[in-house]
Design a protein around this motif. Structure first.
Motif, PDB file in Angstrom:
ATOM      1  N   HIS A 150      65.869 111.075  79.547  1.00 16.29           N
ATOM      2  CA  HIS A 150      64.938 110.504  78.592  1.00 16.29           C
ATOM      3  C   HIS A 150      63.893 109.588  79.226  1.00 16.29           C
ATOM      4  O   HIS A 150      63.203 108.866  78.527  1.00 16.29           O
ATOM      5  CB  HIS A 150      65.699 109.766  77.490  1.00 16.29           C
ATOM      6  N   GLU A 151      63.766 109.611  80.533  1.00 14.57           N
ATOM      7  CA  GLU A 151      62.703 108.881  81.221  1.00 14.57           C
ATOM      8  C   GLU A 151      61.494 109.796  81.300  1.00 14.57           C
ATOM      9  O   GLU A 151      61.601 110.921  81.767  1.00 14.57           O
ATOM     10  CB  GLU A 151      63.144 108.498  82.637  1.00 14.57           C
ATOM     11  N   ILE A 152      60.348 109.317  80.879  1.00 10.40           N
ATOM     12  CA  ILE A 152      59.142 110.140  80.916  1.00 10.40           C
ATOM     13  C   ILE A 152      58.756 110.432  82.363  1.00 10.40           C
ATOM     14  O   ILE A 152      58.476 111.550  82.736  1.00 10.40           O
ATOM     15  CB  ILE A 152      57.985 109.453  80.175  1.00 10.40           C
ATOM     16  N   PHE A 153      58.731 109.419  83.199  1.00  5.35           N
ATOM     17  CA  PHE A 153      58.433 109.626  84.611  1.00  5.35           C
ATOM     18  C   PHE A 153      59.565 109.055  85.448  1.00  5.35           C
ATOM     19  O   PHE A 153      60.152 109.745  86.248  1.00  5.35           O
ATOM     20  CB  PHE A 153      57.095 109.002  85.002  1.00  5.35           C
ATOM     21  N   GLY A 154      59.878 107.819  85.292  1.00  7.34           N
ATOM     22  CA  GLY A 154      60.990 107.206  85.998  1.00  7.34           C
ATOM     23  C   GLY A 154      60.625 106.748  87.397  1.00  7.34           C
ATOM     24  O   GLY A 154      60.735 107.513  88.344  1.00  7.34           O
ATOM     25  N   LEU A 155      60.192 105.519  87.534  1.00  5.23           N
ATOM     26  CA  LEU A 155      59.858 104.964  88.841  1.00  5.23           C
ATOM     27  C   LEU A 155      61.075 104.531  89.642  1.00  5.23           C
ATOM     28  O   LEU A 155      61.006 104.441  90.860  1.00  5.23           O
ATOM     29  CB  LEU A 155      58.938 103.744  88.664  1.00  5.23           C
ATOM     30  N   VAL A 156      62.175 104.265  88.972  1.00  3.47           N
ATOM     31  CA  VAL A 156      63.349 103.702  89.626  1.00  3.47           C
ATOM     32  C   VAL A 156      63.789 104.511  90.843  1.00  3.47           C
ATOM     33  O   VAL A 156      64.005 103.938  91.920  1.00  3.47           O
ATOM     34  CB  VAL A 156      64.495 103.499  88.611  1.00  3.47           C
ATOM     35  N   PRO A 157      63.926 105.838  90.765  1.00  2.00           N
ATOM     36  CA  PRO A 157      64.334 106.577  91.968  1.00  2.00           C
ATOM     37  C   PRO A 157      63.348 106.428  93.129  1.00  2.00           C
ATOM     38  O   PRO A 157      63.754 106.357  94.293  1.00  2.00           O
ATOM     39  CB  PRO A 157      64.409 108.029  91.502  1.00  2.00           C
TER      40      PRO A 157
END
Length: 121
Positions: free
Chosen positions: A26-33
């Motif tokens: 459900h993350e649109i892009f997800g910067l965390v990774p």
């Protein structure tokens, strides 16, 4: 579980982690990774997540199918025991981020989009 971390605390957690695991879709892009990769931490993400496609393209981490608990367990075990492989994935991920996701690159891409519009010519 620490709860939300910000600034230096967040970066310290990335650096101290053996793996970053983000199996959500459900993350649109997800910067965390990508932040984790830049801190030298290998990643496991859901293949259907916003970052999954880019992680796969860059060969920068492990992908799991959302909801596949056994697959996730196996991938965690694999990632924790194959250090030379994860080191190479981190290296590829860092190069991908620097070449494709830097602010200068994003600005350049945005300028090209605007310049391609008839109103700006």
């Amino acid at each position: 579980f620490t709860g939300p971390l910000y600034g230096r605390e967040k970066l310290t957690a990335y650096v101290d982690a053996d793996l970053l695991v983000s199996p959500a879709i459900h993350e649109i892009f997800g910067l965390v990774p990508f932040e984790a990769l830049m801190c030298g931490t290998p990643v496991v993400v859901a293949g259907d997540s916003g970052s999954g496609q880019l992680i796969n393209q860059a060969r920068a981490g492990y992908l799991v199918r959302y909801g596949d608990v056994l697959g996730l367990v196996n991938m965690l075990q694999h990632g924790l025991t194959h250090r030379s492989e994860t080191t190479e994935m981190v290296r590829l991920g860092q190069a991908f981020v620097q070449n494709n996701l830097s602010w200068s690159r994003i600005t350049q891409e945005l300028e090209h989009i605007y310049q391609a519009q008839p109103a700006f010519q």
